[in-house]
Design a protein around this motif. Sequence first.
Motif, PDB file in Angstrom:
ATOM      1  N   ARG A  14      -6.227   3.018   5.629  1.00 19.24           N
ATOM      2  CA  ARG A  14      -4.973   2.616   4.974  1.00 19.24           C
ATOM      3  C   ARG A  14      -3.756   3.216   5.686  1.00 19.24           C
ATOM      4  O   ARG A  14      -2.705   2.572   5.748  1.00 19.24           O
ATOM      5  CB  ARG A  14      -5.003   2.992   3.500  1.00 19.24           C
ATOM      6  CG  ARG A  14      -6.046   2.168   2.739  1.00 19.24           C
ATOM      7  CD  ARG A  14      -6.102   2.522   1.282  1.00 19.24           C
ATOM      8  NE  ARG A  14      -7.331   2.014   0.680  1.00 19.24           N
ATOM      9  CZ  ARG A  14      -7.659   2.174  -0.585  1.00 19.24           C
ATOM     10  NH1 ARG A  14      -6.839   2.829  -1.419  1.00 19.24           N
ATOM     11  NH2 ARG A  14      -8.791   1.694  -1.054  1.00 19.24           N
ATOM     12  N   LEU A  15      -3.899   4.415   6.208  1.00 18.40           N
ATOM     13  CA  LEU A  15      -2.815   4.979   7.011  1.00 18.40           C
ATOM     14  C   LEU A  15      -2.590   4.126   8.261  1.00 18.40           C
ATOM     15  O   LEU A  15      -1.446   3.893   8.666  1.00 18.40           O
ATOM     16  CB  LEU A  15      -3.126   6.425   7.404  1.00 18.40           C
ATOM     17  CG  LEU A  15      -3.064   7.463   6.294  1.00 18.40           C
ATOM     18  CD1 LEU A  15      -3.607   8.808   6.791  1.00 18.40           C
ATOM     19  CD2 LEU A  15      -1.652   7.617   5.750  1.00 18.40           C
ATOM     20  N   ALA A  16      -3.666   3.637   8.852  1.00 17.39           N
ATOM     21  CA  ALA A  16      -3.550   2.793  10.050  1.00 17.39           C
ATOM     22  C   ALA A  16      -2.797   1.504   9.742  1.00 17.39           C
ATOM     23  O   ALA A  16      -1.990   1.043  10.561  1.00 17.39           O
ATOM     24  CB  ALA A  16      -4.937   2.487  10.623  1.00 17.39           C
ATOM     25  N   SER A  53       3.899   6.600   2.565  1.00 15.39           N
ATOM     26  CA  SER A  53       2.843   7.448   2.027  1.00 15.39           C
ATOM     27  C   SER A  53       1.916   6.587   1.187  1.00 15.39           C
ATOM     28  O   SER A  53       2.277   5.485   0.777  1.00 15.39           O
ATOM     29  CB  SER A  53       3.431   8.596   1.206  1.00 15.39           C
ATOM     30  OG  SER A  53       4.188   8.084   0.140  1.00 15.39           O
ATOM     31  N   LEU A  54       0.721   7.101   0.941  1.00 15.35           N
ATOM     32  CA  LEU A  54      -0.264   6.335   0.180  1.00 15.35           C
ATOM     33  C   LEU A  54      -0.155   6.553  -1.319  1.00 15.35           C
ATOM     34  O   LEU A  54      -0.308   5.600  -2.084  1.00 15.35           O
ATOM     35  CB  LEU A  54      -1.683   6.694   0.651  1.00 15.35           C
ATOM     36  CG  LEU A  54      -2.029   6.285   2.082  1.00 15.35           C
ATOM     37  CD1 LEU A  54      -3.432   6.767   2.440  1.00 15.35           C
ATOM     38  CD2 LEU A  54      -1.915   4.778   2.261  1.00 15.35           C
ATOM     39  N   VAL A  55       0.078   7.791  -1.738  1.00 15.21           N
ATOM     40  CA  VAL A  55       0.146   8.092  -3.166  1.00 15.21           C
ATOM     41  C   VAL A  55       1.324   9.018  -3.450  1.00 15.21           C
ATOM     42  O   VAL A  55       1.767   9.750  -2.573  1.00 15.21           O
ATOM     43  CB  VAL A  55      -1.166   8.730  -3.700  1.00 15.21           C
ATOM     44  CG1 VAL A  55      -2.346   7.799  -3.507  1.00 15.21           C
ATOM     45  CG2 VAL A  55      -1.434  10.077  -3.080  1.00 15.21           C
ATOM     46  N   ALA A  56       1.803   8.976  -4.685  1.00 17.92           N
ATOM     47  CA  ALA A  56       2.884   9.863  -5.126  1.00 17.92           C
ATOM     48  C   ALA A  56       2.442  10.564  -6.401  1.00 17.92           C
ATOM     49  O   ALA A  56       1.724   9.991  -7.218  1.00 17.92           O
ATOM     50  CB  ALA A  56       4.162   9.074  -5.355  1.00 17.92           C
ATOM     51  N   MET A  65       0.799  -1.205   0.000  1.00 15.69           N
ATOM     52  CA  MET A  65       0.000   0.000   0.000  1.00 15.69           C
ATOM     53  C   MET A  65       0.838   1.263   0.000  1.00 15.69           C
ATOM     54  O   MET A  65       0.338   2.322   0.305  1.00 15.69           O
ATOM     55  CB  MET A  65      -0.901   0.009   1.225  1.00 15.69           C
ATOM     56  CG  MET A  65      -2.229  -0.609   0.941  1.00 15.69           C
ATOM     57  SD  MET A  65      -3.451  -0.010   2.053  1.00 15.69           S
ATOM     58  CE  MET A  65      -3.766  -1.481   2.938  1.00 15.69           C
ATOM     59  N   SER A  66       2.112   1.181  -0.298  1.00 14.58           N
ATOM     60  CA  SER A  66       2.948   2.369  -0.314  1.00 14.58           C
ATOM     61  C   SER A  66       2.666   3.196  -1.556  1.00 14.58           C
ATOM     62  O   SER A  66       1.900   2.815  -2.430  1.00 14.58           O
ATOM     63  CB  SER A  66       4.418   1.977  -0.239  1.00 14.58           C
ATOM     64  OG  SER A  66       4.766   1.243  -1.386  1.00 14.58           O
ATOM     65  N   GLY A  82     -14.108   7.998   1.053  1.00 11.52           N
ATOM     66  CA  GLY A  82     -12.712   8.147   0.652  1.00 11.52           C
ATOM     67  C   GLY A  82     -11.829   8.568   1.814  1.00 11.52           C
ATOM     68  O   GLY A  82     -10.715   8.055   1.996  1.00 11.52           O
ATOM     69  N   PHE A  83     -12.327   9.509   2.631  1.00  6.46           N
ATOM     70  CA  PHE A  83     -11.574   9.942   3.801  1.00  6.46           C
ATOM     71  C   PHE A  83     -11.418   8.792   4.794  1.00  6.46           C
ATOM     72  O   PHE A  83     -10.332   8.545   5.319  1.00  6.46           O
ATOM     73  CB  PHE A  83     -12.252  11.147   4.463  1.00  6.46           C
ATOM     74  CG  PHE A  83     -11.534  11.642   5.679  1.00  6.46           C
ATOM     75  CD1 PHE A  83     -10.272  12.213   5.572  1.00  6.46           C
ATOM     76  CD2 PHE A  83     -12.111  11.546   6.934  1.00  6.46           C
ATOM     77  CE1 PHE A  83      -9.598  12.678   6.699  1.00  6.46           C
ATOM     78  CE2 PHE A  83     -11.455  12.001   8.064  1.00  6.46           C
ATOM     79  CZ  PHE A  83     -10.191  12.565   7.952  1.00  6.46           C
ATOM     80  N   ALA A  84     -12.513   8.061   5.037  1.00  3.72           N
ATOM     81  CA  ALA A  84     -12.462   6.922   5.961  1.00  3.72           C
ATOM     82  C   ALA A  84     -11.474   5.867   5.465  1.00  3.72           C
ATOM     83  O   ALA A  84     -10.693   5.310   6.253  1.00  3.72           O
ATOM     84  CB  ALA A  84     -13.856   6.320   6.139  1.00  3.72           C
ATOM     85  N   GLU A  85     -11.497   5.594   4.179  1.00  2.86           N
ATOM     86  CA  GLU A  85     -10.580   4.605   3.610  1.00  2.86           C
ATOM     87  C   GLU A  85      -9.131   5.088   3.705  1.00  2.86           C
ATOM     88  O   GLU A  85      -8.227   4.288   3.956  1.00  2.86           O
ATOM     89  CB  GLU A  85     -10.956   4.308   2.150  1.00  2.86           C
ATOM     90  CG  GLU A  85     -10.206   3.152   1.550  1.00  2.86           C
ATOM     91  CD  GLU A  85     -10.429   1.818   2.244  1.00  2.86           C
ATOM     92  OE1 GLU A  85      -9.481   0.988   2.231  1.00  2.86           O
ATOM     93  OE2 GLU A  85     -11.525   1.585   2.808  1.00  2.86           O
TER      94      GLU A  85
END
Length: 183
Positions: A47-49, A176-179, A1-2, A40-43
């Motif tokens: 994913r950060l968790a 991080s989640l997205v680049a 998930m990086s 989207g915010f909840a997801e």
Amino acid sequence: MSAGSDANADLKALIRTIPDFPQPGIQFRDITALLLDGPGFAETVDRLAVLARPMAPDLIACVEARGFLFGAALAKELKLGVLPIRKRGKLPGQTVGVDYALEYGTDRLEMHAHDLIPPRRVLIVDDLIATGGTVMATAELVRIQGGEVAGALFVVDLPELGGADRLRQAGITVESLVAFDGH
């Protein structure tokens, strides 16, 4: 998930690019649409968790201002406390601070002098990593107060600006989640 993973393409699609803001040539990555999208915010927080749990933090340091949004939600998910990292003059009590360089001048980050009781593993959370100056200052602040930096976590990485690499060179685990290409 990086950040390199296509698994987060759904979240990346909720982040819009505003060209030439705040100055010509800058591609501003606006998280407003992501924040407005409840699922989207909840997801994003979920994913950060997933990324945060292996870092085994005791406390979440949220960097003013957009870091408060993700850091506080993540802290709730992980059942951890929140350490607010504020800009100069925003905290009412005795503070400790760190000055850091900006492109044109300096700024200062502060925390209450007695909020961090070591030993605490502190995870630094912000919405976006660009050059890394703010997070490097936050890490220094945590360390001078006796805390250990468990890592740094972001929704967005701008790899061309080198911030994530700068943090890694300083021994800080970065996720991080997205680049996004460009800056």
